[in-house]
Scaffold this motif. Structure first.
Motif, PDB file in Angstrom:
ATOM      1  N   ASP A  60       0.826  -1.204   0.000  1.00  0.00           N
ATOM      2  CA  ASP A  60       0.000   0.000   0.000  1.00  0.00           C
ATOM      3  C   ASP A  60       0.860   1.253   0.000  1.00  0.00           C
ATOM      4  N   GLU A  61       2.001   1.200   0.719  1.00  0.00           N
ATOM      5  CA  GLU A  61       2.905   2.354   0.755  1.00  0.00           C
ATOM      6  C   GLU A  61       3.532   2.622  -0.609  1.00  0.00           C
ATOM      7  N   GLN A  62       3.853   1.533  -1.326  1.00  0.00           N
ATOM      8  CA  GLN A  62       4.536   1.677  -2.608  1.00  0.00           C
ATOM      9  C   GLN A  62       3.605   2.147  -3.717  1.00  0.00           C
ATOM     10  N   GLY A  63       2.346   1.759  -3.662  1.00  0.00           N
ATOM     11  CA  GLY A  63       1.475   1.928  -4.818  1.00  0.00           C
ATOM     12  C   GLY A  63       1.466   0.639  -5.623  1.00  0.00           C
ATOM     13  N   SER A  64       0.517   0.520  -6.512  1.00  0.00           N
ATOM     14  CA  SER A  64       0.292  -0.773  -7.142  1.00  0.00           C
ATOM     15  C   SER A  64       1.013  -0.984  -8.459  1.00  0.00           C
ATOM     16  N   SER A  65       1.272   0.078  -9.225  1.00  0.00           N
ATOM     17  CA  SER A  65       1.833  -0.127 -10.554  1.00  0.00           C
ATOM     18  C   SER A  65       3.044   0.766 -10.785  1.00  0.00           C
ATOM     19  N   PHE A  66       3.938   0.299 -11.662  1.00  0.00           N
ATOM     20  CA  PHE A  66       5.164   1.024 -11.968  1.00  0.00           C
ATOM     21  C   PHE A  66       4.912   2.086 -13.032  1.00  0.00           C
ATOM     22  N   ARG A  67       5.447   3.290 -12.790  1.00  0.00           N
ATOM     23  CA  ARG A  67       5.411   4.375 -13.757  1.00  0.00           C
ATOM     24  C   ARG A  67       6.821   4.916 -13.933  1.00  0.00           C
ATOM     25  N   ASP A 103      12.458   7.928  -7.637  1.00  0.00           N
ATOM     26  CA  ASP A 103      12.333   7.502  -6.252  1.00  0.00           C
ATOM     27  C   ASP A 103      13.621   6.800  -5.821  1.00  0.00           C
ATOM     28  N   PRO A 104      14.266   7.242  -4.720  1.00  0.00           N
ATOM     29  CA  PRO A 104      15.497   6.565  -4.277  1.00  0.00           C
ATOM     30  C   PRO A 104      15.281   5.087  -3.956  1.00  0.00           C
ATOM     31  N   GLY A 105      14.037   4.726  -3.613  1.00  0.00           N
ATOM     32  CA  GLY A 105      13.733   3.327  -3.372  1.00  0.00           C
ATOM     33  C   GLY A 105      13.736   2.490  -4.632  1.00  0.00           C
ATOM     34  N   GLU A 120      16.420  -9.631  -4.329  1.00  0.00           N
ATOM     35  CA  GLU A 120      16.042  -9.158  -2.994  1.00  0.00           C
ATOM     36  C   GLU A 120      15.774  -7.658  -2.907  1.00  0.00           C
ATOM     37  N   ILE A 121      16.439  -6.860  -3.733  1.00  0.00           N
ATOM     38  CA  ILE A 121      16.497  -5.421  -3.447  1.00  0.00           C
ATOM     39  C   ILE A 121      15.432  -4.583  -4.155  1.00  0.00           C
ATOM     40  N   PHE A 122      14.707  -5.150  -5.117  1.00  0.00           N
ATOM     41  CA  PHE A 122      13.755  -4.333  -5.862  1.00  0.00           C
ATOM     42  C   PHE A 122      12.365  -4.367  -5.243  1.00  0.00           C
ATOM     43  N   ARG A 134      14.382   3.373   0.798  1.00  0.00           N
ATOM     44  CA  ARG A 134      13.513   4.563   0.811  1.00  0.00           C
ATOM     45  C   ARG A 134      13.852   5.503   1.963  1.00  0.00           C
ATOM     46  N   GLY A 135      14.600   4.977   2.945  1.00  0.00           N
ATOM     47  CA  GLY A 135      14.917   5.796   4.114  1.00  0.00           C
ATOM     48  C   GLY A 135      13.744   5.956   5.053  1.00  0.00           C
ATOM     49  N   THR A 136      12.823   4.963   5.052  1.00  0.00           N
ATOM     50  CA  THR A 136      11.661   5.009   5.938  1.00  0.00           C
ATOM     51  C   THR A 136      11.741   3.863   6.933  1.00  0.00           C
ATOM     52  N   PRO A 137      11.053   3.948   8.072  1.00  0.00           N
ATOM     53  CA  PRO A 137      11.076   2.871   9.063  1.00  0.00           C
ATOM     54  C   PRO A 137      10.500   1.595   8.478  1.00  0.00           C
ATOM     55  N   ALA A 138      11.126   0.444   8.793  1.00  0.00           N
ATOM     56  CA  ALA A 138      10.607  -0.843   8.329  1.00  0.00           C
ATOM     57  C   ALA A 138       9.380  -1.223   9.101  1.00  0.00           C
ATOM     58  N   LEU A 139       8.484  -1.971   8.421  1.00  0.00           N
ATOM     59  CA  LEU A 139       7.272  -2.425   9.078  1.00  0.00           C
ATOM     60  C   LEU A 139       7.555  -3.566  10.020  1.00  0.00           C
TER      61      LEU A 139
END
Length: 499
Positions: A258-265, A271-273, A418-420, A494-499
Motif C-alpha cells: 500500500d505504501e509503494q502503490g500498485s503499478s510502476f510508472r 524515487d530513491p527506493g 532481494e532489493i527491488f 527509501r529511508g523510511t522505518p521498516a514495518l
C-alpha cells in the motif's frame, strides 16, 4: 485485516508483553519459529530445475562443437566462425529473454512464466536434434538462449518472493548451484553421448520443471499485488505449513504494498527506493562479467594440457566439479556469513588469481622470447618453461574458480532478487538480466581483440583491476540483506522505518 491487529494476535499467542521498539523482531522470530519449510523446499526444487536447464544449455556447446566440427555431413559441419556463433548466439537469445521475462512476470505471474519458458527449452533442443543444416542449429541455440534469459530472471524472483528471511540466502544460492550442476551434467554426458543424444538428455530438466510447477503455488506477493488476498493466504499456508499464522505475514506484505502503490510508472525512477537498488543491481551484473570468468574458462583447456592432462573433456569436468563444490559451500554459509562479506572475499581471491595469471603469461612471453633468441644464436635450450610454470597457472585457476563460486557467481543474482520493490521487480530485473547477458556477449566476442591489443598478461591484469574495483564497490555501496525481509530491504532504500 489491520496489521496492528495481526501483530497483537501473534503477540498474544506467544504470551508476549506490550510491543516495544524491538517488538517487530520478536514477532518475526515468533512467527518463523512456527514455520515448516518442507513444502517451501519442494517448490524451490521445482523452480531450480529451470537454472539446471540453463546450465545444460551453457555446457552443451563444449562437447558438441568438437563433434560438429568433424561431422561427416557437410550441411552440419561447423567451421571456426560458425562454431563461434553456435556458442555465443545463446547470449543474444538470453538478452532478449531477459526483456521478455520482465514483461511476462508482471503480466501473467511468476509461476506461469516459469512454466511457459520450458517450452522454448524443449522446442530448441528438439530443433537441434532434428537439425538438417547449420541454420537449424543456430535456431535451436537461440531458442534455448531465449529460455535461459527468461529463467535467469524469473527463478530468482520466484524464490525471493516465496522464501522467508531465514532461508532465502541458502535457497537463492541454489540457483547458481543448479546452473553449475547443469554445466557439469552436460560435460559428463558429453563423455558418453553424441551431440543428438546429449540434446535429448538436456531436454529432460525443463520437461520435469513444467510438470512439477503445475503443483506449486504462485508467489504470495504477486497474488497480493493482483488483489487476491485469499489465494495469497492459501499460497502462504502451503509454503509455511499449517501452524504458522500466515494472516500476519499477509498483512505485513499488504501494508508495504500500500505504501509503494500498485503499478510502476516512469516517474518512479526518481524515487530513491527504485533508482538506488536498480543502480546497484546493474553494476553487480556488469562487474560479474568484468571479473574475467569467460577468459579463465577460455584458457582452462590449454592450462590443463600444459599440466599434461591429455583428456581435455575430463579437464572441463574437473573445472565444473570445482564450481559445484564451492557454490554448494556458498549456499550453506550464505545466511550465516552474509552476502557482502562473501562478495568481498570472492573479489579479493579473484583479484589475486588474475594478477597471478598475468604474471604467468608475462613470464611465458619472456621465456618464448628468450627461446627464440637462443635458437637464433644456436645456443642449447634450457629446461621446459611450461613445466616450471604450470603450477602457477593451475593454482591461479583453482583460486579464481573457488572465489567466483563463493561470491560473484551466485550472489549478484540473489541480491537482484532481494532489493527491488514488488511493483518494479519485473522491469528492474529485466534491465539487470539484459545488462548481464549483453556484457557477456560483448566481452566474449571482443576478447581476442583485447588480447591482441593488451597482450595476454595485460588483459588479465585489466581483469584484476576490475576485481579490485568490485571489492571497493561492494564495501561502499552494496547493502547487507542477510536476515531481512524484502519489505525491510525496500524500506532501507527509501529511508523510511521498516514495518
Amino acid at each position: 485485516m489491520d496489521i496492528q491487529n495481526e501483530r497483537r494476535r501473534l503477540l498474544d499467542a506467544e504470551g508476549a508483553e506490550e510491543e516495544s521498539p524491538g517488538g517487530l523482531r520478536s514477532e518475526q522470530d515468533a512467527y518463523l519459529d512456527k514455520v515448516k519449510n518442507g513444502k517451501l523446499y519442494l517448490a524451490a526444487f521445482a523452480s531450480v530445475l529451470g537454472p539446471m536447464s540453463f546450465g545444460f544449455v551453457l555446457g552443451y556447446s563444449s562437447p558438441a562443437i568438437p563433434e560438429l566440427s568433424k561431422i561427416a555431413d557437410p550441411r552440419l559441419r561447423l567451421d571456426d566462425v560458425q562454431a563461434s556463433w553456435f556458442g555465443s548466439i545463446v547470449t543474444i537469445g538470453a538478452a532478449l529473454g531477459g526483456l521478455l521475462g520482465g514483461w511476462m512476470v508482471e503480466k501473467i505471474g511468476r509461476k506461469l512464466t516459469l512454466m511457459f519458458c520450458s517450452l522454448p527449452f524443449v522446442f530448441g533442443f528438439t530443433v537441434i536434434i532434428t537439425a538438417q543444416n547449420v541454420w537449424m542449429l543456430y535456431l535451436g541455440r537461440a531458442l534455448t538462449g531465449l529460455a535461459s534469459g527468461v529463467t535467469s530472471l524469473v527463478v530468482p524472483v520466484y524464490i525471493s518472493e516465496m522464501a522467508h528471511e531465514r532461508v532465502r540466502g541458502t535457497i537463492g544460492s541454489c540457483v547458481q548451484l543448479m546452473v553449475v550442476l547443469g554445466i557439469m551434467g552436460a560435460y559428463l554426458g558429453g563423455l558418453f553421448l553424441d551431440w543428438r543424444w546429449l540434446a535429448i538428455c538436456s531436454s529432460v530438466p525443463p520437461t520435469l520443471m513444467m510438470v512439477c510447477m503445475c503443483f506449486m503455488p504462485e508467489t504470495p506477493r504477486f497474488l497480493l499485488s493482483q488483489g487476491k488476498r485469499r489465494e495469497a493466504e492459501e499460497a502462504l499456508r502451503f509454503l509455511r505449513g499449517p501452524d504458522a499464522p500466515v494472516e500476519w505475514e499477509c498483512a505485513r506484505i499488504e501494508d508495504a504494498s500500500d505504501e509503494q502503490g500498485s503499478s510502476f510508472r516512469s516517474a518512479d525512477l526518481k524515487d530513491p527506493g527504485v533508482y538506488k537498488p536498480l543502480s546497484i543491481g546493474v553494476m553487480l551484473m556488469m562487474f560479474q562479467q568484468l571479473t574475467g570468468i569467460n577468459a579463465i574458462m577460455f584458457y582452462a583447456e590449454n592450462i590443463f594440457e600444459q599440466a599434461h592432462f591429455k583428456d581435455s573433456d575430463l579437464a572441463t569436468v574437473i573445472v565444473a566439479l570445482t564450481q559445484v563444490v564451492f557454490t554448494a559451500v556458498a549456499a550453506l554459509v550464505m545466511d550465516k556469513a552474509g552476502r557482502k562479506v562473501l562478495l568481498i572475499i570472492s573479489g579479493i581471491a579473484m583479484a589475486a588469481s588474475t594478477t597471478a595469471f598475468g604474471v604467468y603469461f608475462h613470464l611465458m612471453d619472456q621465456a618464448h622470447s628468450n627461446a627464440s633468441l637462443s635458437l637464433l644464436a644456436s645456443e642449447p635450450q634450457g629446461p621446459d618453461v611450461h613445466a616450471d610454470l604450470t603450477w602457477l597457472a593451475l593454482a591461479s585457476m583453482g583460486v579464481f574458480i573457488t572465489g567466483f563460486a563463493l561470491g560473484w557467481g551466485p550472489i549478484p543474482w540473489l541480491i537482484m532478487s532481494e532489493i527491488f520493490p514488488t511493483k518494479v521487480r519485473g522491469f528492474a530485473s529485466a534491465v539487470c538480466v539484459l545488462t548481464n547477458w549483453g556484457a557477456a556477449f560483448i566481452i566474449t566476442k571482443t576478447f581476442q581483440d583485447l588480447m591482441n591489443l593488451l597482450t595476454s598478461a595485460g588483459t588479465f591484469w585489466l581483469f584484476s583491476s576490475m576485481c579490485a574495483i568490485n571489492v571497493i564497490f561492494t564495501a561502499a555501496f552494496v547493502p547487507e540483506t542477510k536476515g531481512k525481509t524484502l519489505e525491510q530491504i525496500e524500506a532501507n532504500f527509501r529511508g523510511t522505518p521498516a514495518l
